[in-house]
Design an enzyme around this catalytic site. Structure first.
Site, PDB file in Angstrom:
ATOM      1  N   GLU A 169       0.873  -1.135  -0.038  1.00  0.00           N
ATOM      2  CA  GLU A 169       0.278   0.047   0.110  1.00  0.00           C
ATOM      3  C   GLU A 169       0.857   1.260   0.108  1.00  0.00           C
ATOM      4  O   GLU A 169       1.588   1.358   0.974  1.00  0.00           O
ATOM      5  CB  GLU A 169      -0.980   0.079   1.054  1.00  0.00           C
ATOM      6  CG  GLU A 169      -2.086   0.985   1.022  1.00  0.00           C
ATOM      7  CD  GLU A 169      -1.680   2.273   1.608  1.00  0.00           C
ATOM      8  OE1 GLU A 169      -1.602   3.244   0.854  1.00  0.00           O
ATOM      9  OE2 GLU A 169      -1.342   2.372   2.717  1.00  0.00           O
ATOM     10  N   CYS A 182      -2.104   8.617   2.907  1.00  0.00           N
ATOM     11  CA  CYS A 182      -1.888   8.483   1.618  1.00  0.00           C
ATOM     12  C   CYS A 182      -3.294   8.696   0.848  1.00  0.00           C
ATOM     13  O   CYS A 182      -3.220   8.905  -0.619  1.00  0.00           O
ATOM     14  CB  CYS A 182      -1.787   6.798   1.474  1.00  0.00           C
ATOM     15  SG  CYS A 182      -0.193   6.489   1.897  1.00  0.00           S
TER      16      CYS A 182
END
Length: 483
Positions: free
Chosen positions: A253, A288
């Site tokens: 990720e 993110c």
């Protein structure tokens, strides 16, 4: 050692370890003072931890679903008991406002609770295999088994919950693990280790949590005793690790450059502004899925711009321990300086500064820039700070196309009453998740979470992380009695 600075233990083969070794200073991100010390693991420690995980794999795999569930539920109970203690530590080590730290602890509890529930729902299937005459009497029993020892490398921005998103699924399926927490923020992971080592039902050696220098951390990537590497962090680091990971499965990720569209018809403008502020400046933009780009329909542009800027100017920047602080320090002054420099470069290349742009040490003002060109770093890369780029659009499909104009693809948001546009965005946005009537910064801890393009591979979210930690096997059976 400075008075009042606490020493923490690391965990090697399920046991707390201190002793005569090098220690890492963990700073208070607001004051810059040393707030705690943690032992640094050596190359030999990592090797022993992997050996212990390999040795513990049979016992972990043998745990019944009810036993795995009980272990996770005990972790939930302890997290609830220690919630405020952990929140205070998160605020110190990560600099996040105390209300956000409490939110992270609450989310971590959710993550472990979902894992407890999913631990008893690892389904297989019975499948007919008599697909032709020559296969008469055949059927298959499909079952999933834990993959084995897992290597985990976690980031600094959510140092508890993003650890939980690796640890809880591993416990749910019965995989031993070795975790490297972020060196800037290792404390909350070590507290989780303290909770786990007090659960007697967890087999000895099932876990290790080791703060370690980059020089001694290479085994997390290259050691073939690991069957899975799960990494959350920056793109360049992640893709390099994948290239060197060998035959093991890899889950990554990585970063994002999240866009959001505000259509000409939105459910509620006040609500929309509130959620845009949260998406752009929650966690100081150090996420993110931080809303980095905001595209607003020309019919609403001036109204949204004015309302958005009015709320931005009200945000309090400062001491993260104060209840009304919205933005605390960036993780370091160096990172704050980079964000400031990127904002200045955006203006130099033709963007317009609408709000903020200033910096004091590690504190960065919430910043809004308009019409930043593609060649600016703030537009083409992940800024990872409290900066939002504002754009006007007239055609919805062109706005979606512009959202896709990036090498990232983690999440995107869209505010609209038009379901046709919502489904168009869902089908055409090159991202792992589309958030309807909220910002792209929204994440529910049970959802599949991950990206396309340079934002990673595979998915997290408890159930989906568990799938990567399981191997599928089939038992093919022939009923000879009917031949």
């Amino acid at each position: 050692m400075a008075e009042g600075v606490k020493k923490y233990s690391m965990f090697l083969a399920s046991k707390p370890v201190e002793g005569e070794r090098k220690y890492l200073d963990v700073t208070n991100k607001y004051t810059g003072a040393v707030g705690a010390k943690v032992p640094l693991a050596t190359h030999d420690d990592v090797d022993k931890a992997i050996d212990a995980a390999v040795a513990a794999a049979p016992a972990m795999a043998a745990l019944g679903a009810f036993e795995r569930k009980a272990i996770l539920e005990k972790a939930v109970a302890e997290l609830k008991k220690r919630a405020e203690e952990i929140a205070q530590i998160l605020t110190m080590e990560a600099g996040k406002p105390i209300k956000d730290a409490r939110g992270e602890v609450s989310r971590t509890i959710d993550t472990f609770q979902v894992a407890a529930e999913e631990s008893v729902r690892i389904y297989g299937e019975v499948m007919p295999l008599d697909i032709s005459a020559r296969n008469k009497g055949l059927q298959g029993l499909v079952k999933k088994f834990p993959i084995g020892p897992v290597s985990m490398v976690s980031p600094w921005n959510f140092p508890l919950n993003l650890v939980a998103h690796k640890v809880a699924p591993a416990l749910a399926v019965g995989c031993p693990f070795v975790l490297k927490p972020a060196s800037r923020t290792p404390l909350s992971a070590l507290i989780l280790g303290d909770i786990l080592h007090r659960i007697p039902e967890l087999p000895q050696g099932a876990f290790s949590i080791l703060p370690v220098s980059r020089e001694d951390a290479d085994m997390f990537t290259v050691d073939e005793r690991f069957k899975l590497l799960t990494f959350t962090g920056s793109g360049p680091v992640g893709w390099d690790m994948k290239a060197r990971a060998g035959k093991k499965k890899v889950v990554m990720e990585l970063g994002g450059n999240a866009p959001c569209i505000v259509d000409d018809y939105v459910p509620d403008l006040d609500y929309t502004i509130q959620r845009l502020i949260n998406g752009g400046f929650y966690q100081g933009g150090q996420s993110c899925i931080h809303m980095q780009r905001l595209y607003v329909h020309e019919r609403l542009y001036n109204e949204v711009k004015e309302a958005f800027l009015a709320q931005v100017k009200k945000l309090k920047v400062g001491n993260p321990f104060e209840e009304d602080t919205f933005i605390g320090p960036m993780i370091s002054e160096k990172d704050a300086k980079r964000i400031e420099d990127w904002a200045k470069e955006a203006v130099e290349k033709g963007g317009k500064l609408l709000a903020g742009g200033g910096r004091k040490g590690a504190l960065m003002e919430p910043t809004v820039l308009e019409n930043v060109p593609m060649e600016a770093m703030a537009r083409k890369e992940e800024i990872f700070g409290p900066v939002v780029l504002l754009y006007k659009y007239s055609d919805f499909k062109e706005a979606v196309k512009e959202c896709n104009n990036t090498h990232y693809g983690l999440q995107a948001g869209i505010f609209t009453k038009d379901l046709n546009k919502a489904f168009y965005a869902f089908e055409h946005m090159e991202v792992g998740g589309v958030i309807l009537n909220d910002s792209p910064a929204l994440r529910v801890d049970s959802q599949p979470y991950g990206g396309l393009k340079d934002s990673g591979i595979q998915r997290e979210g408890v159930k989906y992380a568990m799938e990567d930690m399981l191997e599928t096997k089939v038992l093919v059976m022939r009923n000879v009695g009917i031949l």
